[in-house]
Scaffold this active site. Structure first.
Site, PDB file in Angstrom:
ATOM      1  N   HIS A   1       1.519   4.555  -3.021  1.00 24.54           N
ATOM      2  CA  HIS A   1       1.489   6.031  -2.764  1.00 24.54           C
ATOM      3  C   HIS A   1       2.587   6.542  -3.635  1.00 24.54           C
ATOM      4  CE1 HIS A   1      -1.911   6.731  -0.317  1.00 24.54           C
ATOM      5  NE2 HIS A   1      -1.664   5.986   0.635  1.00 24.54           N
TER       6      HIS A   1
ATOM      7  N   HIS B   1       1.036  -1.047  -0.075  1.00 23.78           N
ATOM      8  CA  HIS B   1       0.101   0.090  -0.106  1.00 23.78           C
ATOM      9  C   HIS B   1       0.890   1.374  -0.140  1.00 23.78           C
ATOM     10  CE1 HIS B   1      -3.261   2.700   1.298  1.00 23.78           C
ATOM     11  NE2 HIS B   1      -2.361   3.302   2.088  1.00 23.78           N
ATOM     12  N   GLU B   2       1.775   1.454   0.912  1.00 24.83           N
ATOM     13  CA  GLU B   2       2.672   2.480   1.090  1.00 24.83           C
ATOM     14  C   GLU B   2       3.689   2.712  -0.391  1.00 24.83           C
ATOM     15  OE1 GLU B   2       2.253   4.492   2.915  1.00 24.83           O
ATOM     16  OE2 GLU B   2       0.919   3.376   4.343  1.00 24.83           O
TER      17      GLU B   2
ATOM     18  N   GLU C   1      -6.037   7.077  -1.282  1.00 25.98           N
ATOM     19  CA  GLU C   1      -6.048   5.723  -0.249  1.00 25.98           C
ATOM     20  C   GLU C   1      -6.654   4.377  -0.891  1.00 25.98           C
ATOM     21  OE1 GLU C   1      -4.637   5.439   2.635  1.00 25.98           O
ATOM     22  OE2 GLU C   1      -3.557   7.274   2.089  1.00 25.98           O
TER      23      GLU C   1
END
Length: 264
Positions: free
Chosen positions: A140, A136-137, A199
């Site tokens: 980003h 997920h990070e 997100e």
């Protein structure tokens, strides 16, 4: 009667023109995963320079772990995830460090600089859970969300400066009320949904990354269920930069069939 001007249209028109110029002259970047063209407020070199600066500052102010089973697990997960980022992460100089900190947190800065706090490891539990977080990070960073947010905030600030200038002759109390309403409308109607969209995109792309690396995408739902048990996310979703845990879990369940197709 004071005959005082209440609203001057010219400053607003000028600032709207400036905002339009910024919008149409801004650099456009094509998302390698979705093909979508988006506006960005920083070049890749600028992003990476800022990411490196922040990364060095965090490490200088933190208790960095250099060995041990936790460090080995984090490094192992990152090394499996890096090849899955494709064109989005090809030019990154990936690096990861584990920091002794009880906060339940991890982040990836532009350019691929990853920091994992030890506080998140008990919630992650295993490599699948950790791949959920780190994927997920990483998404980003590879989706350039920071540069997109900077662009949208710049446009918002320009328009608000024009509104403020146009109402300079208004009664101060009335001006503050109007600006407050405009700011709240933009915050809840544009900026926060924009952030929540990022997100959700990071959840989806991160899920693809972890599946490509051979991790179980179903583990993402279990991880966020554990996160919900930590007691966070009590702020109403409309007033938050992040989706509620329930919304995130619901979205992940929708994304899992797509992710399964990416598994080796």
């Amino acid at each position: 009667m004071r005959g005082k001007k209440k609203f001057a249209i010219l400053p607003l028109v000028l600032f709207l023109g400036l905002a339009a110029w910024k919008y149409f002259s801004a650099d456009t970047w094509t998302n390698p995963e979705t093909g979508e063209e988006v506006k960005i407020g920083l070049s890749e070199d600028q992003e990476e320079a800022l990411g490196m600066q922040s990364y060095r500052q965090v490490l200088a102010e933190s208790d960095v772990l250099t060995s041990g089973p936790e460090v080995e697990m984090v490094r192992r997960v990152v090394q499996r995830l890096i090849p899955t980022t494709g064109d989005g992460g090809d030019d990154f100089e990936w690096e990861v460090n584990v920091v002794r900190n009880n906060q339940i947190n991890a982040f990836c800065l532009p350019g691929g600089k990853i920091v994992v706090f030890t506080g998140i490891l008990p919630v992650a539990r295993d490599e699948d859970g950790l791949a959920t977080v780190i994927g997920h990070e990483m998404a980003h960073a590879t989706m350039r969300h920071g540069a997109q947010r900077l662009f949208s905030n710049d446009i918002y600030n320009t328009v608000m400066q024009g509104a403020n200038a146009s109402m300079a002759e208004m009664d101060p109390e009335a001006r503050q009320k109007v600006l407050g309403l405009l700011g709240a409308g933009a915050q809840y109607g544009i900026l926060l949904p924009f952030s929540r969209d990022h997100e959700t995109e990071a959840d989806r792309i991160g899920l693809l990354y972890m599946a490509r690396a051979g991790y179980n995408p179903e583990a993402s739902v279990e991880f966020w269920q554990r996160m919900a048990e930590q007691g966070g996310g009590s702020q109403p979703e409309f007033a938050s930069t992040h989706p509620s845990h329930g919304t995130r879990i619901e979205n992940l369940r929708k994304f899992i069939p797509e992710a399964r197709k990416e598994m080796p």
